[in-house]
Design an enzyme around this catalytic site. Structure first.
Site, PDB file in Angstrom:
ATOM      1  N   CYS A 132       0.809  -1.218   0.000  1.00 24.33           N
ATOM      2  CA  CYS A 132       0.000   0.000   0.000  1.00 24.33           C
ATOM      3  C   CYS A 132       0.843   1.269   0.000  1.00 24.33           C
ATOM      4  CB  CYS A 132      -0.951  -0.016   1.195  1.00 24.33           C
ATOM      5  SG  CYS A 132      -1.883  -1.539   1.275  1.00 24.33           S
ATOM      6  N   HIS A 263      -2.663   7.762   6.490  1.00 22.69           N
ATOM      7  CA  HIS A 263      -3.052   6.505   5.828  1.00 22.69           C
ATOM      8  C   HIS A 263      -4.489   6.150   6.216  1.00 22.69           C
ATOM      9  CE1 HIS A 263      -2.115   2.871   3.635  1.00 22.69           C
ATOM     10  NE2 HIS A 263      -2.549   2.135   4.635  1.00 22.69           N
ATOM     11  N   HIS A 298      -9.976   1.810   0.157  1.00 28.02           N
ATOM     12  CA  HIS A 298      -8.535   1.563   0.237  1.00 28.02           C
ATOM     13  C   HIS A 298      -8.086   1.046  -1.131  1.00 28.02           C
ATOM     14  CE1 HIS A 298      -4.583   0.665   1.298  1.00 28.02           C
ATOM     15  NE2 HIS A 298      -4.753   0.176   2.520  1.00 28.02           N
TER      16      HIS A 298
END
Lengths: 372, 196
Positions: A132, A263, A298
């Site tokens: 990620c 995040h 996400h």
């Protein structure tokens, strides 16, 4: 040290592709997350898909979506007519991309799709995968190529597509929320997946010749958690090291950072560790923190690039979008979260931070653009 | 002493090693635990990174970075994910997380407590190596790391994984290894120190 400017930006998201239009939706608290049917039993059928028929031809969709975003970024930078003596690099990060859900992608080298994209824009391809943090690491690497003198121009970003394997895996891992993605909320219970692509055109400021810029990329920092494939370092040491390295790179102090795009994956552990890390790093400086996963989902390998773009828009418009779903913020001393409505922020410098599976932490420091 | 041509000529290769197709049983005992389910690409990478890390025992793990590049990736773990999905409509979390292209870097960092900067380039060839060297040099020069271990991992002719790893440092700040690497015949390492 060579200054690195952001001259072009573009994204493809479940909220749309238009830079300003999507930003307006973010400020309004909109979300691209919606029920997306799957052939499989999932913990939650909601996701932020650009194409509701996501399971068809993932490799083709990934390439088309990425190509569209990177070409829009190039157009935004007004690069099309330029001829540079040094090579232009296309730096693309993804987590899994299409390779777990597409027979064609599974049979080819991991960088094949990036090579195809690079050929279309006459660039030298660079492919990377740091889970990620892939999108932000592509930006970090592009900056490094410019600073080293190897390039004057790098087109950098990340992309990822929704796939059944990802949806099933996050269901099984327990990282998928059964309800809503609520970053930094006391009631957070997991993340929801999305797909997208984001690109920044980075250039050596000495080659701009008066063209406008979005922002300056002032510093980059990376650190590994050394804690495992999925679990973050409970003390947040990896986040701290990445942030400190980026600030050192930028030559800035903690109190100069007034805005952070976090995040904020929405998982209980990650958000706790991340918010505690910010509390520890910034202490009384208390920068405003926002997060966009409640809007974009996400997006895994794309998320770092999308968040970097959102941070620059926040710095330049002097507004932060509210964190969707945040009603009761978790502790984390020193954290001031954007919630409820857009928050005005007088920030010249901001951070975009990503925390990836495998402990890949990346922090990017941007300075708002003066001339755009 | 070998120097990498990075404009300022201040980054040096301190040590290097090669590992081909190591099995987990042949790893140092302290590294073996918790490797169940890892992709075969992890083991030679871990063996190589451990060997280089042990060459600088006094170095702070927070200041050792790792860069991976090459065509090798967790192919078997990825195949397992696809097989599980197609056969029973499920995906095992273990297979999924081990199919991550950065899994080897992550496991190396976790096992050896390395918290320096990390990167995984999923490409091969001279451009990849050159880019990795540039990145390592940048991290070293700006003191984000004191050492960087650069791992080049490729699939071999029989699908085995061949890892060439190099320990890089700034010439002014590198730790001088206290002793040469132990004879690593059990891992079939080809280890070469390049001394000043």
């Amino acid at each position: 040290m060579t200054d690195v400017a952001v001259t072009g930006m573009a994204w493809a998201t479940a909220l749309g592709n238009d830079l300003d239009g999507v930003w307006t939706k973010l400020l309004a608290g909109a979300t691209g997350i919606a029920p997306i049917a799957s052939s499989y039993a999932l913990r939650n059928d909601r996701a932020a898909a650009i194409d509701s028929d996501y399971a068809r031809f993932p490799r083709r969709r990934l390439t088309a979506m990425t190509d569209g975003a990177l070409r829009s970024a190039v157009k935004d930078a007004q690069l099309s007519a330029r001829r540079d003596a040094k090579p232009v690099f296309l730096v693309v990060g993804t987590s899994f991309g299409a390779r777990l859900d597409d027979d064609g992608a599974a049979a080819e080298p991991l960088d094949e799709w990036v090579n195809e994209l690079a050929a279309g824009v006459d660039a030298t391809p660079i492919a990377l995968s740091t889970a990620c943090s892939s999108g932000s690491d592509a930006i970090l690497l592009g900056a490094e190529l410019i600073r080293s003198g190897a390039a004057d121009v790098c087109i950098c970003g990340g992309a990822d597509v929704l796939g059944d394997s990802k949806r099933l895996a996050h269901s099984a891992l327990g990282t998928m929320s059964p309800a809503e993605l609520r970053s930094f909320d006391q009631g957070r219970d997991g993340t929801l997946l999305g797909e997208g692509a984001g690109f920044m055109v980075l250039e050596d400021t000495r080659s701009l010749k008066g063209r406008p810029i979005h922002a300056l990329l002032r510093g980059c920092g990376s650190a590994n958690d050394a804690a495992g494939l999925t679990a973050p370092d409970e003390q947040g040491e990896g986040v701290r090291l990445a942030v400190e390295r980026s600030l050192s790179d930028a030559g800035l102090t903690h109190d100069q950072i007034r805005l952070v795009n976090a995040h904020g994956s929405g998982t209980p552990t990650n958000d706790r560790v991340e918010s505690e890390a910010y509390g520890s790093i910034f202490a009384e400086a208390r920068p405003l923190i926002f997060a966009t996963k409640g809007a974009f989902g996400h997006t895994l390998g794309a998320t770092g690039a999308l968040e970097a773009i959102a941070l620059v828009l926040g710095l330049n418009t002097r507004k932060a979008p509210p964190i969707r779903g945040l009603t009761e913020p978790i502790g984390g001393d020193g954290c001031a979260f954007a919630r409820g409505a857009p928050v005005a922020v007088e920030a010249d410098f901001g951070l975009s931070v990503t925390i990836g599976f495998g402990g890949f932490n990346t922090s990017l420091v941007f300075e708002r653009g003066p001339t755009r | 002493m070998m120097k990498i041509d990075l404009f300022k000529r201040d980054v040096i290769e301190v040590a290097r090693c090669r590992v081909a197709d190591a099995s987990a049983e042949r790893l140092d005992k302290s590294l073996r635990s918790g490797l169940r389910g890892v992709d075969p690409s992890v083991v030679p990478a871990l063996a190589a990174v451990a060997e280089l890390r042990h060459a600088i025992p006094r170095a702070d793990g927070d200041r050792i970075g790792v860069i991976w590049c090459g065509t090798a990736y967790p192919r078997r773990a990825a195949e397992a994910v696809r097989r599980e999905l197609q056969s029973n409509g499920r995906v095992s979390p273990t297979s999924f997380i081990n199919a991550n292209a950065g899994a080897a870097v992550s496991i190396c960092c976790t096992k050896l407590a390395l918290r320096g900067p990390t990167m995984a380039l999923t490409m091969s060839g001279s451009i990849a190596r050159r880019v990795a060297e540039l990145l390592a040099a940048g991290w070293l020069r700006r003191r984000h790391a004191d050492h960087v271990i650069m791992v080049v991992a490729e699939f071999g002719m029989r699908d085995e994984i061949v890892v060439d790893a190099r320990l890089l440092a700034c010439s002014q700040r590198r730790e001088t290894p206290q002793e040469p690497l132990a004879a690593a015949t059990s891992l079939e390492l080809e280890t070469t120190f390049v001394w000043e």
